[in-house]
Design an enzyme around this catalytic site. Sequence first.
Site, PDB file in Angstrom:
ATOM      1  N   GLU A  33      21.689 -45.112  40.160  1.00 25.33           N
ATOM      2  CA  GLU A  33      21.184 -44.618  41.438  1.00 25.33           C
ATOM      3  C   GLU A  33      19.742 -45.102  41.515  1.00 25.33           C
ATOM      4  OE1 GLU A  33      20.587 -40.406  41.923  1.00 25.33           O
ATOM      5  OE2 GLU A  33      20.393 -40.597  44.103  1.00 25.33           O
ATOM      6  N   ARG A 258      25.886 -40.372  25.660  1.00 29.25           N
ATOM      7  CA  ARG A 258      24.660 -41.093  25.988  1.00 29.25           C
ATOM      8  C   ARG A 258      23.743 -41.140  24.774  1.00 29.25           C
ATOM      9  NH1 ARG A 258      23.089 -37.712  31.073  1.00 29.25           N
ATOM     10  NH2 ARG A 258      21.855 -39.576  31.401  1.00 29.25           N
ATOM     11  N   LYS A 268      15.197 -38.225  33.019  1.00 32.16           N
ATOM     12  CA  LYS A 268      14.428 -38.765  34.148  1.00 32.16           C
ATOM     13  C   LYS A 268      13.380 -37.763  34.620  1.00 32.16           C
ATOM     14  CE  LYS A 268      17.472 -42.030  36.601  1.00 32.16           C
ATOM     15  NZ  LYS A 268      18.290 -42.241  37.814  1.00 32.16           N
TER      16      LYS A 268
END
Length: 560
Positions: A33, A258, A268
């Site tokens: 994104e 991850r 983030k």
Amino acid sequence: MQNSTPHFIREAIKEDIRAGRCDGRVVTRFPPEPNGYLHIGHAKAICIDFGMAAEFGGECHLRFDDTNPSREEQRYIDAIQEDVRWLGFDWGEHLYFASDYFGRMHELAVMLIKAGKAYVDDLSADEIRAHRGTLTGPGRRSPHRDRTVEENLDLFERMRAGEFPDGSRVLRAKIDMASPNLNMRDPVMYRILKVPHHRQKDAWCIYPMYDWAHGLEDSLEGVTHSLCSLEFEDHRPLYDWFLDQLPVHHPRQIEFARLNLSHTIMSKRKLLRLVQEGHVEGWDDPRLPTISGLRRRGYTPEAIRTFCERIGVAKRDSVVDHALLEHCLREDLNKRSPRVMAVLRPLRLVIDNYPDGQSEELEAVNNPEDPGAGTRTVPFSRELLIERDDFMEDPPKKYFRLAPGREVRLRYAYFVTCTHAVRDSSGEIVEVHGTYDPSTRGGDAPDGRKVKATLHWVSAPHAIQIETRLYEHLFAKADPDAFDDGEDFTVNINPVSLEVLNEARAEPSLKKAMPGDRFQFERVGYFCVDTASAGGRPVFNRTVTLRDEWSRIQKRQQSG
RNA sequence: UGGGGUGUAGUUCAGUUGGUAGAACGCCUGGUUCUGGCCCAGGAAGUCGGGGGUUCAAGUCCUCCCGCCCCAGCCA
């Protein structure tokens, strides 16, 4: 890539090919994104996505999952492409944007409504949440769940036409409010967002939600294997449900864990805080695990790819030791970096028996790991600069470097023997004196005698001034999220993660160094010319230190 | 009495159809070396989450239990 260790995704793809489930084709995608910068966690995903495609002769798409214009920006699109390319991956002509599929998605949504499998709900966000139920209890049906197809069609078109304000209505899939999987409790497919899209401008005021959009994006592109992280495991039944309702290609979603790295953070949100609160200087701060930060720090794409290969692919949560990343880095840098001599914390060394005013050029090897790298010359003179750490007046056991009465080698130059040190009025050593043996020119003694240490050095009158920036872990603790109640992760920030040294001097060959150039400062570490280097005095970021046995010995001597 | 995952050396991962465990990093020794780097050789380190069961034999099969992670955005 051929003798990689086995992992479950590779096996799953092999099995799919063997069973003829995907026509023998492998199409993957990396779907960021565009709302932030890529970090090394994304690098793992990128390596898996592009790596699997390459390994099976398929293709990997770079697709921007731009379904939420309220947080996405063009500058992120640009930065992400630069980072993926820098990492060494090529998506060819397969650059896609989810927003380009909005029209097709809308048609398919209408199809779902006509099939009685989606409805417009007038409940507020809060009401929908209340109706969703809890982890342990079922949800309740919305009073608008049984609207007629005609009414739903009409309302949905008016949503799209902009007749209703933000948040007033949503389109929901009609699945099962009692499902133990909350994702199946009539998930929202479209919300009203009267926000212009960075690519679609004012074409839309309703935007698709992830679960509805993502599978369609994959499907429309002919993706065969949609690889994503573990938190989407719960979404897979919904991913499959949507695709099963429609007459479209149905990719297979496979999830993996991850990456977590010790001594740093990957979230983030937290990265953004570090930047916004000024704990670092920007998204490309060399202490950050962002791709741009690592690049500026001097990491190579090859090292990052090797690292991603070595950590493997699995489904369990884990934290990879930062030391493994550094190992992969050093391994690559050792092979490719030209050697150069630079003194970070200079101490004057005067060779008393070397003629004043004289100088000479000595030949130095550029890279002992790469004979093809050739040689260069470095100037030598009576007044030299050596590392402060390389002299001790009263050395402890196992210290091999310069000390009064001791002979060492100056790399590529001469054997020198220290005679004495000179102190200033405050007692600090300001310079060291010694004598050299002219017969050892080049660094070898004709009589075959040995020295226990070789020192790097620069000629004081010839040296250029450089700035060096020494980086340590941004977080002192291996786990930045280990903090007490009432604190947050910022308490674990290492207050000395950056040390700027202004007095460093380097051999003159470094005058030609360009931003981005990487070097090994012999015996010190790997350095990279900072992108923000001013012309006159280059700035060198320390990428990583050399392994340092002496520091380990010191630690042991101190602790016990 | 929600669902979905996951537990093998300090760490990250491998362990084919069951035959009492391997690699890499890290750590420690030694060798080599004009970088205390690189390289080479060797070493320490695991009650395979735990109990029970099946079997001549279980990290691998069955079962019960425990730990940890994720999920109640109109984020992705």
